[in-house]
Write a protein that holds these residues in place. Sequence first.
Motif, mmCIF file in Angstrom:
data_model
loop_
_atom_site.group_PDB
_atom_site.id
_atom_site.type_symbol
_atom_site.label_atom_id
_atom_site.label_comp_id
_atom_site.label_asym_id
_atom_site.label_seq_id
_atom_site.Cartn_x
_atom_site.Cartn_y
_atom_site.Cartn_z
ATOM 1 N N GLU A 98 8.576 68.025 40.793
ATOM 2 C CA GLU A 98 7.739 68.991 41.513
ATOM 3 C C GLU A 98 7.008 69.890 40.512
ATOM 4 O OE1 GLU A 98 7.346 69.140 44.728
ATOM 5 O OE2 GLU A 98 8.990 67.883 45.489
ATOM 6 N N TYR A 100 4.238 71.500 40.563
ATOM 7 C CA TYR A 100 3.599 72.713 41.076
ATOM 8 C C TYR A 100 4.631 73.805 41.314
ATOM 9 C CZ TYR A 100 0.020 75.393 43.606
ATOM 10 O OH TYR A 100 -0.873 76.347 44.002
ATOM 11 N N LEU A 101 5.759 73.416 41.877
ATOM 12 C CA LEU A 101 6.846 74.368 42.080
ATOM 13 C C LEU A 101 7.365 74.861 40.736
ATOM 14 C CD1 LEU A 101 8.858 75.787 43.938
ATOM 15 C CD2 LEU A 101 10.209 73.682 43.973
ATOM 16 N N ALA A 104 5.140 77.413 39.430
ATOM 17 C CA ALA A 104 5.376 78.694 40.116
ATOM 18 C C ALA A 104 6.563 79.430 39.491
ATOM 19 C CB ALA A 104 5.619 78.453 41.609
ATOM 20 N N GLN A 108 6.550 82.946 37.307
ATOM 21 C CA GLN A 108 7.436 84.073 37.649
ATOM 22 C C GLN A 108 8.210 84.545 36.428
ATOM 23 O OE1 GLN A 108 10.157 83.505 40.930
ATOM 24 N NE2 GLN A 108 8.546 82.820 42.307
ATOM 25 N N LYS A 256 4.204 85.813 54.576
ATOM 26 C CA LYS A 256 3.295 86.203 53.500
ATOM 27 C C LYS A 256 1.959 86.611 54.125
ATOM 28 C CE LYS A 256 6.524 84.482 50.806
ATOM 29 N NZ LYS A 256 7.528 85.345 50.173
ATOM 30 N N HIS A 272 8.323 82.645 57.736
ATOM 31 C CA HIS A 272 7.609 81.771 56.798
ATOM 32 C C HIS A 272 6.174 81.451 57.227
ATOM 33 C CE1 HIS A 272 11.423 81.617 54.920
ATOM 34 N NE2 HIS A 272 11.981 80.926 55.881
ATOM 35 N N ARG A 290 6.399 79.232 60.553
ATOM 36 C CA ARG A 290 5.721 78.258 59.671
ATOM 37 C C ARG A 290 4.271 78.005 60.072
ATOM 38 N NH1 ARG A 290 10.494 76.406 61.214
ATOM 39 N NH2 ARG A 290 9.443 75.120 62.768
ATOM 40 N N PHE B 207 1.251 80.499 46.674
ATOM 41 C CA PHE B 207 2.635 80.144 46.950
ATOM 42 C C PHE B 207 2.778 78.644 46.873
ATOM 43 C CE2 PHE B 207 1.603 84.027 49.074
ATOM 44 C CZ PHE B 207 2.636 84.860 48.680
ATOM 45 N N ALA B 208 3.902 78.201 46.392
ATOM 46 C CA ALA B 208 4.192 76.773 46.390
ATOM 47 C C ALA B 208 5.217 76.496 47.468
ATOM 48 C CB ALA B 208 4.724 76.351 45.022
ATOM 49 N N PRO B 209 4.974 75.475 48.287
ATOM 50 C CA PRO B 209 6.028 75.092 49.222
ATOM 51 C C PRO B 209 7.244 74.626 48.422
ATOM 52 C CG PRO B 209 4.222 73.489 49.246
ATOM 53 C CD PRO B 209 3.810 74.588 48.322
ATOM 54 N N ASP B 210 8.393 75.003 48.869
ATOM 55 C CA ASP B 210 9.606 74.623 48.151
ATOM 56 C C ASP B 210 10.334 73.560 48.957
ATOM 57 O OD1 ASP B 210 11.988 74.321 46.881
ATOM 58 O OD2 ASP B 210 12.330 76.459 46.576
ATOM 59 N N PRO B 211 10.221 72.305 48.519
ATOM 60 C CA PRO B 211 10.838 71.234 49.309
ATOM 61 C C PRO B 211 12.356 71.314 49.328
ATOM 62 C CG PRO B 211 9.884 70.378 47.265
ATOM 63 C CD PRO B 211 9.564 71.825 47.314
ATOM 64 N N GLY B 216 11.001 75.908 55.357
ATOM 65 C CA GLY B 216 9.583 76.184 55.214
ATOM 66 C C GLY B 216 9.288 77.379 54.335
ATOM 67 N N ALA B 217 10.281 77.818 53.553
ATOM 68 C CA ALA B 217 10.090 78.996 52.703
ATOM 69 C C ALA B 217 9.076 78.719 51.595
ATOM 70 C CB ALA B 217 11.421 79.426 52.098
ATOM 71 N N TRP B 218 8.395 79.784 51.159
ATOM 72 C CA TRP B 218 7.395 79.709 50.118
ATOM 73 C C TRP B 218 7.954 80.298 48.819
ATOM 74 C CZ3 TRP B 218 2.959 77.286 51.423
ATOM 75 C CH2 TRP B 218 2.596 77.232 52.783
ATOM 76 N N THR B 219 7.602 79.673 47.694
ATOM 77 C CA THR B 219 7.935 80.231 46.382
ATOM 78 C C THR B 219 6.690 80.894 45.811
ATOM 79 O OG1 THR B 219 9.594 78.551 45.967
ATOM 80 C CG2 THR B 219 8.652 79.653 44.037
#
Lengths: 364, 364, 364
Positions: A98, A100-101, A104, A108, A256, A272, A290, B207-211, B216-219
């Motif tokens: 991942e 992109y994650l 992120a 941070q 957000k 979310h 969502r 924000f990146a979706p966090d699989p 469905g939370a965002w990082t």
Amino acid sequence: MPVLLAPEQAPTLQTLLANANILGLDCRPLETDNEPSPRIRGLGSLLSAGPEEISFLANPRLSHQLSSCRAAAVIMTEADRQRHAVADAPYKVVLCPEPYLMYALLAQWFDQHRLEGLAAGIHPSATIAPDAQVAPDVSVGPHCVVESGVRIGAGTRLGPGCIIGAGSTLGRDCLLHARVTLYHGVSVGDRAILHAGCVLGADGFGFAPDPRSGSGAWTKIAQIGGVQLGDDVEIGANTTVDRGAIENTIIGDGVKLDNQIMIAHNVKIGEHTAIAACVGVAGSTIIGKRCTIGGAAMLSGHLVLGDDVHVSGGTAITSSVSEPGRYTGVYPFAAHRDWQHNAAVISQLAQLRRRVRATEKNNS
Amino acid sequence: MPVLLAPEQAPTLQTLLANANILGLDCRPLETDNEPSPRIRGLGSLLSAGPEEISFLANPRLSHQLSSCRAAAVIMTEADRQRHAVADAPYKVVLCPEPYLMYALLAQWFDQHRLEGLAAGIHPSATIAPDAQVAPDVSVGPHCVVESGVRIGAGTRLGPGCIIGAGSTLGRDCLLHARVTLYHGVSVGDRAILHAGCVLGADGFGFAPDPRSGSGAWTKIAQIGGVQLGDDVEIGANTTVDRGAIENTIIGDGVKLDNQIMIAHNVKIGEHTAIAACVGVAGSTIIGKRCTIGGAAMLSGHLVLGDDVHVSGGTAITSSVSEPGRYTGVYPFAAHRDWQHNAAVISQLAQLRRRVRATEKNNS
Amino acid sequence: MPVLLAPEQAPTLQTLLANANILGLDCRPLETDNEPSPRIRGLGSLLSAGPEEISFLANPRLSHQLSSCRAAAVIMTEADRQRHAVADAPYKVVLCPEPYLMYALLAQWFDQHRLEGLAAGIHPSATIAPDAQVAPDVSVGPHCVVESGVRIGAGTRLGPGCIIGAGSTLGRDCLLHARVTLYHGVSVGDRAILHAGCVLGADGFGFAPDPRSGSGAWTKIAQIGGVQLGDDVEIGANTTVDRGAIENTIIGDGVKLDNQIMIAHNVKIGEHTAIAACVGVAGSTIIGKRCTIGGAAMLSGHLVLGDDVHVSGGTAITSSVSEPGRYTGVYPFAAHRDWQHNAAVISQLAQLRRRVRATEKNNS
């Protein structure tokens, strides 16, 4: 441009990956040789990253930038490593399912480093009510005002000029940037990020017509509800969330909100959900979990949007939506003269349809 | 209403024209007699200007107001002087090929006079980091905060309650009105005018979706870029310009932004582009030079607008535009019932077109 | 959630009704028995009100909630009392011909009680110019700035961080929440309510093209007019009202503006007009009396709207409107794919009409 860490503060690639809170991500440098791990002073894009920075490939359309990338290391998937000839690249390859994650989380980490350098403690120019309960390690910036009965949890930081109204509460580890305003009776959960100029808890827009007045004057309905934010909420700059008329306006966990958004009284937003800038949500509307709402969209009042509803930017939602999916309503733009010609027909569409019907009848 | 200068401060018409920074404008009073030059205490419209004020004719539709104008002097073109019978008018005629520009310069002159009366120096309630570099003649208002590493150029004035984040820079002769907020790492050129409540450098909405999360939370993607403003930029009240994700958000020289505008992360705006109030520009969009964007327009993200593109108010631009010209996309308003009838056809337009085609086929 | 008064502060129902400034409303408890009047600690909705709160029935669609209502008393009309079986209800019935207005007045009463508990006087951290005229009982919060020549009327309260620019005036009994900014030369009448972050008097957006510049540069037109608010005006959070170019921008008596609204220079708004959030009104537009403008509507510049004009949310008003009535212009939203199909026809409407005409001709 992002600031680079001083060389002596910069971690090695190995240390960075170990420390970047990337638990659960199967992420590792592809060790193709025995060179020592390079020092990583910052994070950049494929185009901009210099030889002391780390970069990443997340968008397949940018893969052509790999060949000229000067970064110390590039994060990519195993599939991308095989697809692109990176064996001889001057950068280290970091494999990650991942990217992109991972980007992120690394961003941070570098930003956190900056935050740790900021001043802590209560600035002497801040005004704090004697009965406010402020945890010992809270930071309060210059010219802040913390009113009576406020409670602030451990690790929370208030930037300069924040105002926390009477009886409001902030959870743990919140970050309030400069000039955030909470009215009285606003409740914020843990780990909130509130941006400059946002206002939580202003009066909802409620007036009763007064039939005793012959002039059309309005009588104010005092707004005696509050605002309640869940955990992990982020609110953008100059966004406003109004207090409820009687009950609370409610923003769920993990919501957000971007800049310049208006959330009216009694709105409820599910967990979310993410809302882009310049959106207005009118009073008492309920938004599911969502959901995503595109920029400059507008939601009328007293609607219910189900979970997983996605609204395109610029769309006016004027009735409730229960089915998940994407909804749109944007007037297509055109060269001004073309628009004039076509828009002139809009006001005669019902008539045009009647004419088509008449012709069809004639023909049948 | 504009304040009049005290009579003893008021210049004569001759002195005013000589001092008003009107270099390059061929502008002179039409001396029709030997009367002494009148004192000019202020500037007013043709309708409102009194006998100690100067006025101007720039809009031909207002020329009928000349006959009742009570001003001491009126600026107009030679053509307008000949077109309208002003020979016997009670006011002096000032000839100028660009009366509107001349008005702009005179209004600046009178407003400058007001500004010079304001307090200078560093207010004792301001909080200034020891390592900030503040030029000697800078004014800093009450309750301002200037954080570590900030540099402020000569002649710059900060109104009350401004906050300049760590490492940000302001050029020379900037005017910050009250409560302007710069986050860290924002760079402003010379002669900027920043209005109350504007926020430069808040986090972009990333924000990146966090699989790994089932919910469905965002990082959060920390936004480590900055904001960079050129010279001669004006930013309106409560407008927000977000910092870039990695690179800078860039506002070119001479760009003018009205109030309540949202500029998202990574946007680039070319020189001398002017954007009216309530516009939203989504992330990574590039706007050319000398564009104008009408109020409440909206630009989607990742677009490119060429130079000299003009967008009408209320228009949603959802794809790139390379050709100069004016573009529009506004739903025409109507009486509510008419709108209902016509709007009901909108959702059947594709079907209506098919029916027209079928009838055409039938007929041929 | 609304705070309950302490039991010892709570009035009896009889006292509450007598004190709630409900002059002119024929409102009385229906005394069905000899029980003592209950103590009323707060106000709640039919669903939420507890046994020490008062509630009301104003919306007929909520009448089914009467049966489970736990309130101490419920306000309703005589007609509703007869329509619904409330004889055996556990709550007292309060008869009132205008329950919604009555609710508004009671909510004010409970909120007023909260306001009376707030600190009064001038906070030592406030900065007040020596020549400002501040009435003796005015409250000025921490970190406020009151500049030279300001006048503030009796009973007015300034929340934390308000800034009142040079020469501005506030009438009697105004309530300024936190961080309200008035530029210089702004005049506010009596009983105004100004919410956090609103900005009155920033420069209008006025520039003259400078033909001497080959680059397209703009010359600023200094905005030397002011802003003038009547009595009983309410301005929402982060709303901006710009100062006039030469004359004043004028907001009439009793006007209510919601959050995030932009009123441009030289606009005039008639008495008792109410504007919902996120609306933009462009320069020099004149709005009549008793109008309502829905959220996110947009009004072009230099228009005239007559009295009693009602604009639907999201509507762009691009020409003057003289007739009272409701006006709308919103693109209907749909599932994204349906929208795509129908929107594709929009750009060919003029052509479609020509084809219909041709077919009609063919057929006749």
